[in-house]
Structures are given as C-alpha cells and as structure tokens.
Scaffold this motif. Sequence first.
Motif, PDB file in Angstrom:
ATOM      1  N   SER A 186       0.659  -0.135  -8.905  1.00  0.00           N
ATOM      2  CA  SER A 186       1.106  -0.403  -9.952  1.00  0.00           C
ATOM      3  C   SER A 186       2.324  -1.337 -10.535  1.00  0.00           C
ATOM      4  N   THR A 187       3.491  -1.346  -9.814  1.00  0.00           N
ATOM      5  CA  THR A 187       4.162  -1.780  -9.396  1.00  0.00           C
ATOM      6  C   THR A 187       4.360  -3.512  -8.137  1.00  0.00           C
ATOM      7  N   TYR A 188       4.236  -2.937  -7.302  1.00  0.00           N
ATOM      8  CA  TYR A 188       4.050  -3.772  -6.482  1.00  0.00           C
ATOM      9  C   TYR A 188       3.018  -5.724  -6.273  1.00  0.00           C
ATOM     10  N   ALA A 189       2.098  -4.743  -6.663  1.00  0.00           N
ATOM     11  CA  ALA A 189       0.737  -5.020  -6.911  1.00  0.00           C
ATOM     12  C   ALA A 189       0.987  -6.278  -8.139  1.00  0.00           C
ATOM     13  N   ARG A 190       1.751  -6.389  -8.873  1.00  0.00           N
ATOM     14  CA  ARG A 190       2.076  -7.117 -10.334  1.00  0.00           C
ATOM     15  C   ARG A 190       3.113  -7.614 -10.470  1.00  0.00           C
ATOM     16  N   PRO A 192       5.296 -10.950  -9.834  1.00  0.00           N
ATOM     17  CA  PRO A 192       4.593 -11.858  -9.494  1.00  0.00           C
ATOM     18  C   PRO A 192       5.318 -12.628  -8.464  1.00  0.00           C
ATOM     19  N   ALA A 200       3.537 -10.482  -3.055  1.00  0.00           N
ATOM     20  CA  ALA A 200       1.594 -11.133  -3.846  1.00  0.00           C
ATOM     21  C   ALA A 200       0.518 -11.008  -3.032  1.00  0.00           C
ATOM     22  N   ASP A 204      -2.703  -6.437  -2.062  1.00  0.00           N
ATOM     23  CA  ASP A 204      -3.950  -5.607  -1.879  1.00  0.00           C
ATOM     24  C   ASP A 204      -3.853  -4.833  -0.169  1.00  0.00           C
TER      25      ASP A 204
END
Length: 255
Positions: A186-190, A192, A200, A204
């Motif tokens: 919810s946070t790390y994957a978003r 930039p 980034a 995954d």
Amino acid sequence: MPKKVVREEARRRRRPTRHGAVLSEALIVETALRLLREHGTAGLTARRLGAALGADPSALYRYFTGMDDLARAVGNELMGRALDGWTAGRDWRVGLRSLGLALHSSYLAHPQAAVLTASRVSGRAREIAVDETILGILRGAGLTDEAAVRFYHAFIDMTLAFAALDAGSLALPDEARGADEDMWASTYARLPAESHPNIAATADRLAARMPHSAYPVVLDTLLDGIAAELAGTAQLRPGRSRRPRTGGAGERPPA
C-alpha cells in the motif's frame, strides 16, 4: 548459606486442586503457556495462574521462587520441545540447520511466551541439553573449541533474536499485523521511481518477501561461514601444504 534444592517429588502437592489435578512443575508451565496465549504477557500473574489451576497462588511458590523463575522455566520448556522433535542429520550442516529451524518454530508456536522468554537464560536441564547438542555438532564437525564457542554464540543468539522478532509480529492483534504487512504493497509499492528508484525497482519482490521471516536465509549464511572456516582449518592440518594448489598439469600431489 545456599538454599537447599528440594526434589520435584518432595515438593509435589499430594492433594488434588479444586480442578482435580495434582500440581507439578510441568502442569504449572503448561498452564502458564496457555495463559500467555490467551492473555499475553501482562496476563500471566500468580493470582490468575492459581485460579486457572484451582489452587491458592501461594502454592506456586513450592515449585518456583517467583514469577521470574517461572518465566525461565517456560523458556526452558520451549527449548526442550525443539530438541524433542529433532533428529541428527546425515552431516553437521543438515543437523544444525534442522535444529535451528526447530528452535525457531518452537518459539513461534507460542509467540507471547517467546516475547517473554527468548532473551532469558534459564540454566535448566532442557536448555542445557540444547546447548550441549549445538556445541557437540560444531566440535564434531572439526572446529576448534574457540571456533565452536564463537559459532555457538552466533547461532543461538541469532536464532533467539529472530524468534523474538517474528514472535513479536505474531503476538500483535490480527488487524495490526495485517496493516504492517500491507504497508509493503500500500505504501512502498507506490513510491515514485524518481525519488526512490531502488524501492520502486524491487517493490513487487519486497511485498512478496517482507511478510515472511528472514531467519532461514540468515541461518544459511551463518552455515556458509562455518563451512568456510572448516575448509580453511582442513587446509592447515598437519601434512597439508599451506599454499593453495594450482592444479596445473604435471603437478605432483603432496607427499
């Protein structure tokens, strides 16, 4: 003058409790594990334990000097359970790896108890048996006593540290633990790529791996270090050359 140690048989309460059970160290420890699972570390009190056993809280002091002594006994039990289900492997690495995983699993089966006891030293028989086994594996593999103690220290501290860390997560309420695990997606994957290119690029993989324990990976890294030390020790044994062999054509083996 040191306090006289009274054997378990002499301390055992002959008359059954209100629940029909005869008190013993094993029964008290098992009941303490249940209370820790149901109420957490703050819920383990002499009064609550006495009520669960159907006995006056003062009866506990026939078996333990206090609640801290009971906590060490709980840790001793978790250590012993790991050894109960363990069998030596075909070589030192298999045996030590499986024992490490058994210890880690034993503590994680009782996360609240693990949080309470993973940092303690009980000096009790089952804990001592685990330590004797670990040192026996390391010395039997061919390590010097100095190296065996060094790697024993690293192995047991690393195992118990991960047990406490992973148990701390498992001891959280389900909602809190789920929120922590979801943070990777919810946070790390978003984040930039412009400001956080490394996160980034691996988002995954982080989301897939981070909710799981790193203990097996770190355990294998330690075992690699032990194997490297053993290989170096073998090279320096009497009768072996201290210089690495080149393996060139026509090279004669050492006498």
